[in-house]
Design an enzyme around this catalytic site. Structure first.
Site, short mmCIF file in Angstrom:
data_model
loop_
_atom_site.label_atom_id
_atom_site.label_comp_id
_atom_site.label_asym_id
_atom_site.label_seq_id
_atom_site.Cartn_x
_atom_site.Cartn_y
_atom_site.Cartn_z
CB CYS A 160 80.76 -57.71 -3.39
SG CYS A 160 79.40 -57.02 -2.42
CD GLU A 197 79.82 -61.64 -2.94
OE1 GLU A 197 80.80 -61.86 -2.21
OE2 GLU A 197 79.13 -60.59 -2.84
CE LYS A 232 83.78 -60.01 -1.26
NZ LYS A 232 82.36 -60.08 -0.79
CB SER A 274 45.67 -51.18 16.09
OG SER A 274 46.63 -50.30 15.53
#
Length: 730
Positions: free
Chosen positions: A174, A44, A113, A356
């Protein structure tokens, strides 16, 4: 038989880098044609990149998209192959997210779309309009430069499909697949056999199965060839698009691409028999009946054959076992690939991490180590782009390049243990051991002198010197002393990142890596502008529980054995003095466990619970061991500190998105940052409920067997049960 060879692809596009994107598109088309494919599907918005966001509002972005598309059309790229290419298109006064279908140097159809992604990380309605006219195709006048270049003035625009002489092909873009009534069902009834889904789908832990089940379900009951293409990589933001382009035939996955990769382009091929689709549809009576009175969808006729007849020269793709990564592998490979893209595209020369010796910073170090391993492996596989990037970043000369991950890490990764009088020898030793295993350039620095200088300055200004709580100081003094240490580490980290390359005669600068996890962000258990403040954070959306599982996995599979000891150690900030009768622990400081924090996070975000709803659901979840009063106290404690600290999320370091209950304030979890932290109305309602429930008594007295079933979710309802499930929210 009607044999068809199709190609889909993973592309590592970069938002607004048109040269990069066009190069990858051309490369994928070339590979598809060389393999004999007659359909090529890309992701896309592949020309612009999916993550352009407000750049989509600029006419330049639209115009540059057409300019790049023109370059594809006037060359021989589309000769003999149907290409579906994603780009933004303006029609009239509306802007659409489109798939442009082209064949033999002509545009066949532009498919806008129809259903836009507009939740979670997605804001498509901010930039695009959804196409709402399903009943017909309309005429679209091509830009004059395109029209002149390809001798074509107009093209069909809208919802429809392409009818070839031997099959029908359509796009489903999508989000449309995941709607209540997806287009593919109607298109299948109209005779469409090949579906092309161009996507921009991001990685999230444990999400891939949801996506693949959607493809399988789309063709399981109505047949068809379902092609899926996705972006892969960091295209300029917090998301990592996780590829996994695939081809599904009649509910069976026959081709699958990688989920995580450093490659810029990966083409996934499949050879299919469309007669298998027709045969399945003909055998389903209900399909035949519904097809007989279907709503007719518009189509565009192309007088050309895509299929080949039966030939032993073309073998057919067979069903394969789907490749899933474990969550631990996803944590290693997803953020590792995201870091590589960010590093090579940012112009930086490496990373610097305050290490750390605790679980969070060690997880980040292990992910960088994994990234170095992936780089060396990809170079061994012959990827020239990865090799060139690694040589540039690592400052290799005379044709040398990385062949060992530890040697490469020494060139691009600094780790710094910033100890104080409150740090233990154990954490110092663990940090050094892990740095040696990864290969980083490790430094050991004491910040006591800087802390003492600041406290002396404060005493000169005010006449007072704060003390820790264990030494008789107040809570305010105690917190202030901890924050001084934390913020000094942030300042020192950025100073070292900018100057250490100069010290070692290296070009460029280093990116500072953060290491706060999603649970700490949710609770606000971090100092504003401490080491949680960095350039980027690969674990900022990953839970503590998932990170601990990752450490156990990485100790074995990445070869960093010291991680096992780090994972087993109790989490501690080491900002207060250690005494014989006192040692600072994270979960004691927070007043809640990391497991509880994950539960609160899922209820708050995924299941949309306010304080009262959270209390009710946790009465079901914890009711067999806690009274309603105790549950209410826990909920109140969480919401008090969540709201007090919410302002910290406004400056949260950009983090890799991996978890659906992330509190990230930039775009994913949009809420106020100034609260009435007393929550007077909500807490009063909870008190009333506690009183009604005889709140001092455990509400659910159950047998041992029933307790076991309750742990597994029985009797809780879907919300309370889901609050303990890492897969919730997918």
């Amino acid at each position: 038989m009607r044999l068809l060879k199709v190609a889909t692809c993973n592309l590592n596009q970069w938002a607004m880098d048109f040269d990069c994107n066009l190069k990858n598109i051309k490369e994928s088309i070339t590979q598809a044609k060389q393999a004999g494919a007659v359909i090529r599907l890309g992701p896309e918005l592949e020309i612009t990149g999916y993550g352009c966001e407000d750049h989509f509002l600029e006419l330049d972005t639209i115009n540059h998209g057409w300019e790049c598309f023109k370059e594809i059309l006037v060359g021989d790229w589309t000769d003999g192959i149907l290409c579906s290419i994603g780009m933004p298109v303006i029609k009239g006064s509306e802007r659409y997210n489109c798939q442009v279908l082209c064949f033999n140097r002509k545009i066949i159809m532009i498919r806008p779309k129809m259903w836009l992604a507009n939740d979670g990380n997605y804001r498509e309605l901010r930039w695009f309009t959804a196409w709402k006219h399903k009943d017909q195709l309309v005429d679209f006048q091509l830009p004059s430069e395109i029209a002149e270049a390809i001798s074509q003035k107009s093209v069909h625009f809208g919802y429809g499909y392409v009818q070839f002489l031997d099959t029908a092909v359509a796009a489903e873009v999508c989000e449309e697949l995941f709607t209540p009534i997806p287009p593919h069902a109607e298109l299948a009834l109209n005779g469409v056999e090949v579906f092309m889904n161009a996507s921009g789908s991001h990685h999230q832990l444990r999400k891939l199965d949801v996506r693949l089940r959607a493809f399988i379900g789309a063709t399981h009951t109505c047949g068809g060839v379902y092609m899926y293409s996705n972006h892969q990589g960091c295209d300029g933001g917090r998301l990592y698009y996780d590829g996994c382009s695939c081809v599904v035939v009649n509910g069976e996955v026959v081709a699958q691409g990688s989920q995580f990769s450093l490659r810029d382009s990966e083409v996934v091929l499949a050879q299919v028999d469309l007669d298998a689709v027709a045969s399945l549809r003909g055998s389903i009576s209900s399909f035949q009946e519904q097809a007989s009175y279907k709503n007719t969808v518009s189509s565009v006729l192309v007088p050309y054959k895509l299929c080949q007849p039966f030939s032993m020269q073309m073998s057919l793709s067979s069903p394969l076992k789907i490749n899933y990564h474990s969550p631990e592998e996803e944590i290693a490979f997803g953020p590792g690939c995201w870091l590589w893209d960010y590093l090579r595209r940012s112009g930086a020369s490496g990373f610097l991490l305050p290490l750390s010796g605790g679980a969070d910073s060690s997880s980040v170090a292990a992910i960088v180590g994994c990234m170095c391993q992936l780089v060396v492996k990809e170079i061994d596989n012959g990827d020239e782009q990865v090799k060139a990037d690694a040589m540039r970043i690592g400052n290799y000369t005379d044709g040398q390049f990385p062949t060992d991950s530890k040697e490469f890490a020494k060139r691009i990764f600094y780790t710094v243990f910033m100890g104080s009088e409150n740090s233990s020898e154990d954490t110092k030793k663990r940090a050094k051991e892990l740095a040696d295993e990864i290969g980083s350039w490790h430094l050991d620095v004491s910040i006591d002198g800087v802390v003492s200088a600041l406290l002396s300055l404060f005493q000169t200004l005010t006449g007072k010197r704060p003390r820790y709580k264990v030494d008789g100081g107040s809570n305010i003094e105690n917190l202030g002393l901890q924050n001084i240490q934390a913020r000094i580490r942030m300042v020192l980290a950025f100073m070292l990142a900018s100057l250490l390359p100069w010290v070692h005669s290296k070009p460029g600068f280093y990116l500072v890596l953060g290491s706060s996890n999603v649970d700490e962000g949710l609770r606000g258990y971090l100092t504003k502008y401490d080491c949680s403040s960095a350039d980027i954070n690969p674990i900022g959306s990953i839970s503590k529980q998932d990170l601990r599982a990752f450490l156990r996995w990485a100790a074995i599979h990445l070869g960093y054995s010291s991680l096992a000891e780090i994972e087993a150690a109790p989490p501690t900030a080491e900002l207060e003095p250690i005494r014989s009768n006192y040692s600072q622990l994270d979960e004691v400081d927070m007043g809640m466990t990391y497991e509880e924090l994950s539960v609160y996070g899922r209820l708050r975000k995924i299941f949309r619970c306010g304080p009262v709803s959270m209390f009710k659901n946790l009465c079901y979840r914890w009711g067999s061991r806690l009274s309603p009063l105790e549950v209410a106290d826990k909920v109140k404690h969480f919401f008090k500190y969540y709201s007090i600290n919410r302002h910290k999320m406004t400056v949260l370091t950009p983090s890799y998105h991996a978890e659906s209950y992330s509190p990230e304030d930039n775009r994913f979890d949009l809420r106020q940052f100034l609260y009435n932290a007393r929550w007077p109305y909500q807490f009063r309602k909870m008190d009333e409920l506690v009183k009604e429930l005889d709140g001092n008594e455990v509400a659910l007295g159950e047998t041992r067997d029933e307790d076991k079933s309750r742990v597994n979710g029985a009797g809780m309802g879907i919300v309370a049960a889901g609050s303990g499930d890492p897969k919730s929210g997918l």
